[in-house]
Motif scaffolding. Structure first.
Motif, PDB file in Angstrom:
ATOM      1  N   LEU A  45     -12.208 -24.883  16.537  1.00 52.59           N
ATOM      2  CA  LEU A  45     -12.789 -23.582  16.197  1.00 52.59           C
ATOM      3  C   LEU A  45     -12.945 -23.414  14.693  1.00 52.59           C
ATOM      4  O   LEU A  45     -13.930 -22.841  14.225  1.00 52.59           O
ATOM      5  CB  LEU A  45     -11.925 -22.445  16.746  1.00 52.59           C
ATOM      6  CG  LEU A  45     -12.163 -22.041  18.187  1.00 52.59           C
ATOM      7  CD1 LEU A  45     -11.173 -20.954  18.605  1.00 52.59           C
ATOM      8  CD2 LEU A  45     -13.578 -21.549  18.397  1.00 52.59           C
ATOM      9  N   ASP A  46     -11.979 -23.900  13.933  1.00 48.28           N
ATOM     10  CA  ASP A  46     -12.053 -23.782  12.483  1.00 48.28           C
ATOM     11  C   ASP A  46     -13.167 -24.652  11.912  1.00 48.28           C
ATOM     12  O   ASP A  46     -13.869 -24.243  10.985  1.00 48.28           O
ATOM     13  CB  ASP A  46     -10.709 -24.151  11.847  1.00 48.28           C
ATOM     14  CG  ASP A  46      -9.609 -23.173  12.238  1.00 48.28           C
ATOM     15  OD1 ASP A  46      -9.922 -21.988  12.441  1.00 48.28           O
ATOM     16  OD2 ASP A  46      -8.452 -23.600  12.351  1.00 48.28           O
ATOM     17  N   LEU A 104     -14.469 -11.288  11.922  1.00 47.87           N
ATOM     18  CA  LEU A 104     -15.927 -11.155  11.981  1.00 47.87           C
ATOM     19  C   LEU A 104     -16.490 -11.043  10.568  1.00 47.87           C
ATOM     20  O   LEU A 104     -16.824  -9.971  10.087  1.00 47.87           O
ATOM     21  CB  LEU A 104     -16.328  -9.939  12.825  1.00 47.87           C
ATOM     22  CG  LEU A 104     -17.818  -9.748  13.055  1.00 47.87           C
ATOM     23  CD1 LEU A 104     -18.426 -10.949  13.764  1.00 47.87           C
ATOM     24  CD2 LEU A 104     -18.089  -8.483  13.836  1.00 47.87           C
ATOM     25  N   HIS A 155     -18.340 -13.897   7.345  1.00 57.65           N
ATOM     26  CA  HIS A 155     -18.605 -15.245   6.858  1.00 57.65           C
ATOM     27  C   HIS A 155     -17.764 -15.457   5.609  1.00 57.65           C
ATOM     28  O   HIS A 155     -17.420 -14.507   4.908  1.00 57.65           O
ATOM     29  CB  HIS A 155     -20.083 -15.442   6.525  1.00 57.65           C
ATOM     30  CG  HIS A 155     -20.949 -15.617   7.723  1.00 57.65           C
ATOM     31  ND1 HIS A 155     -20.750 -16.607   8.654  1.00 57.65           N
ATOM     32  CD2 HIS A 155     -22.037 -14.916   8.148  1.00 57.65           C
ATOM     33  CE1 HIS A 155     -21.669 -16.518   9.596  1.00 57.65           C
ATOM     34  NE2 HIS A 155     -22.451 -15.494   9.318  1.00 57.65           N
ATOM     35  N   LEU A 164     -20.658 -23.083  10.628  1.00 59.64           N
ATOM     36  CA  LEU A 164     -21.510 -21.909  10.835  1.00 59.64           C
ATOM     37  C   LEU A 164     -21.595 -21.039   9.584  1.00 59.64           C
ATOM     38  O   LEU A 164     -22.657 -20.495   9.276  1.00 59.64           O
ATOM     39  CB  LEU A 164     -21.010 -21.088  12.023  1.00 59.64           C
ATOM     40  CG  LEU A 164     -21.200 -21.727  13.389  1.00 59.64           C
ATOM     41  CD1 LEU A 164     -20.559 -20.869  14.482  1.00 59.64           C
ATOM     42  CD2 LEU A 164     -22.673 -21.969  13.689  1.00 59.64           C
ATOM     43  N   ASP A 165     -20.475 -20.904   8.855  1.00 60.37           N
ATOM     44  CA  ASP A 165     -20.501 -20.144   7.604  1.00 60.37           C
ATOM     45  C   ASP A 165     -21.454 -20.772   6.601  1.00 60.37           C
ATOM     46  O   ASP A 165     -22.283 -20.085   6.002  1.00 60.37           O
ATOM     47  CB  ASP A 165     -19.101 -20.061   6.984  1.00 60.37           C
ATOM     48  CG  ASP A 165     -18.179 -19.104   7.713  1.00 60.37           C
ATOM     49  OD1 ASP A 165     -18.664 -18.243   8.461  1.00 60.37           O
ATOM     50  OD2 ASP A 165     -16.949 -19.229   7.532  1.00 60.37           O
ATOM     51  N   LEU A 181     -15.930 -25.512  13.502  1.00 59.35           N
ATOM     52  CA  LEU A 181     -17.176 -24.836  13.865  1.00 59.35           C
ATOM     53  C   LEU A 181     -17.414 -23.631  12.958  1.00 59.35           C
ATOM     54  O   LEU A 181     -18.537 -23.409  12.491  1.00 59.35           O
ATOM     55  CB  LEU A 181     -17.132 -24.406  15.331  1.00 59.35           C
ATOM     56  CG  LEU A 181     -18.354 -23.663  15.850  1.00 59.35           C
ATOM     57  CD1 LEU A 181     -19.602 -24.538  15.740  1.00 59.35           C
ATOM     58  CD2 LEU A 181     -18.129 -23.215  17.279  1.00 59.35           C
ATOM     59  N   SER A 182     -16.363 -22.875  12.696  1.00 57.60           N
ATOM     60  CA  SER A 182     -16.483 -21.698  11.846  1.00 57.60           C
ATOM     61  C   SER A 182     -16.960 -22.062  10.445  1.00 57.60           C
ATOM     62  O   SER A 182     -17.846 -21.402   9.888  1.00 57.60           O
ATOM     63  CB  SER A 182     -15.135 -20.982  11.778  1.00 57.60           C
ATOM     64  OG  SER A 182     -15.201 -19.887  10.904  1.00 57.60           O
ATOM     65  N   VAL A 183     -16.399 -23.109   9.861  1.00 58.11           N
ATOM     66  CA  VAL A 183     -16.803 -23.539   8.518  1.00 58.11           C
ATOM     67  C   VAL A 183     -18.270 -23.968   8.515  1.00 58.11           C
ATOM     68  O   VAL A 183     -19.044 -23.577   7.641  1.00 58.11           O
ATOM     69  CB  VAL A 183     -15.899 -24.688   8.006  1.00 58.11           C
ATOM     70  CG1 VAL A 183     -16.475 -25.333   6.754  1.00 58.11           C
ATOM     71  CG2 VAL A 183     -14.492 -24.178   7.744  1.00 58.11           C
ATOM     72  N   ASN A 205      -9.178 -17.113   7.721  1.00 54.03           N
ATOM     73  CA  ASN A 205      -9.659 -16.917   9.086  1.00 54.03           C
ATOM     74  C   ASN A 205      -9.299 -18.045  10.059  1.00 54.03           C
ATOM     75  O   ASN A 205     -10.165 -18.570  10.753  1.00 54.03           O
ATOM     76  CB  ASN A 205     -11.169 -16.689   9.062  1.00 54.03           C
ATOM     77  CG  ASN A 205     -11.667 -15.979  10.296  1.00 54.03           C
ATOM     78  OD1 ASN A 205     -10.899 -15.397  11.057  1.00 54.03           O
ATOM     79  ND2 ASN A 205     -12.966 -16.032  10.502  1.00 54.03           N
ATOM     80  N   ALA A 232     -10.827 -18.590  13.652  1.00 54.00           N
ATOM     81  CA  ALA A 232     -12.150 -17.953  13.595  1.00 54.00           C
ATOM     82  C   ALA A 232     -12.182 -16.614  14.329  1.00 54.00           C
ATOM     83  O   ALA A 232     -13.128 -16.307  15.029  1.00 54.00           O
ATOM     84  CB  ALA A 232     -13.219 -18.900  14.141  1.00 54.00           C
TER      85      ALA A 232
END
Length: 164
Positions: free
Chosen positions: A141-142, A116, A118, A148-149, A144-146, A110, A113
């Protein structure tokens, strides 16, 4: 009208858009994708085994709902180096995808990010993700994505355990 849109997008993209979108518009929640990397003797990632489960924020994982999920795989150190684009099928079985070119070390899912879902990186992958985070090797973004996951999965597990 909607089917016409899906058919037009399928014609342009070559992706079965109606099949993909049906799983996203007619179900509650979205998937959490578990990732296990298969490496050769030299430590190169040669394949990924992916499984999916339904993710709901209130922590009720027991469901037979599954999605058709487009997955993009990139190099750990270069989000612009796309190694593979695969389509997970709509079932709960583990699916293994070979990478066309072995990648030294680990890969991730992903980039940017945009998907959609996790991601739950398994034990053989998580240390490299943590290292990439601590060394600022991921785009904003990556990163933040990690984070948040991981946060979402901790909440998910906490609520699941507290229901017992």
């Amino acid at each position: 009208m909607t089917l016409d849109l899906w058919n037009a997008l399928t014609e342009v993209s070559g992706i079965p858009v109606a099949d993909v979108m049906d799983t996203w518009t007619n179900q509650t929640g979205f998937p959490v994708i578990s990732v296990e990397q298969i490496q050769d003797d030299n430590g190169n990632t040669v394949a990924l085994t992916l499984t999916q489960r339904r993710f709901l924020s209130h922590g009720v994982p027991d469901s037979d709902q599954f999605w058709v999920v487009p997955i993009t795989v990139c190099s750990m150190n270069d989000p612009n180096k796309i190694l593979a684009k695969v389509m997970m099928e709509k079932h709960g079985n583990a699916q293994t995808f070979k990478l066309p070119v072995p990648e030294p070390g680990f890969v991730r899912l992903n980039p940017g990010a945009i998907g959609l879902y996790h991601i739950k990186y398994e034990e053989n992958v998580l240390p490299s993700i943590i290292t990439a985070l601590s060394e600022n090797k991921l785009e904003h973004l990556d990163r933040l994505s990690v984070v948040l996951d991981v946060f979402a999965l901790v909440i998910f597990i906490f609520k699941f355990i507290s229901n017992y």
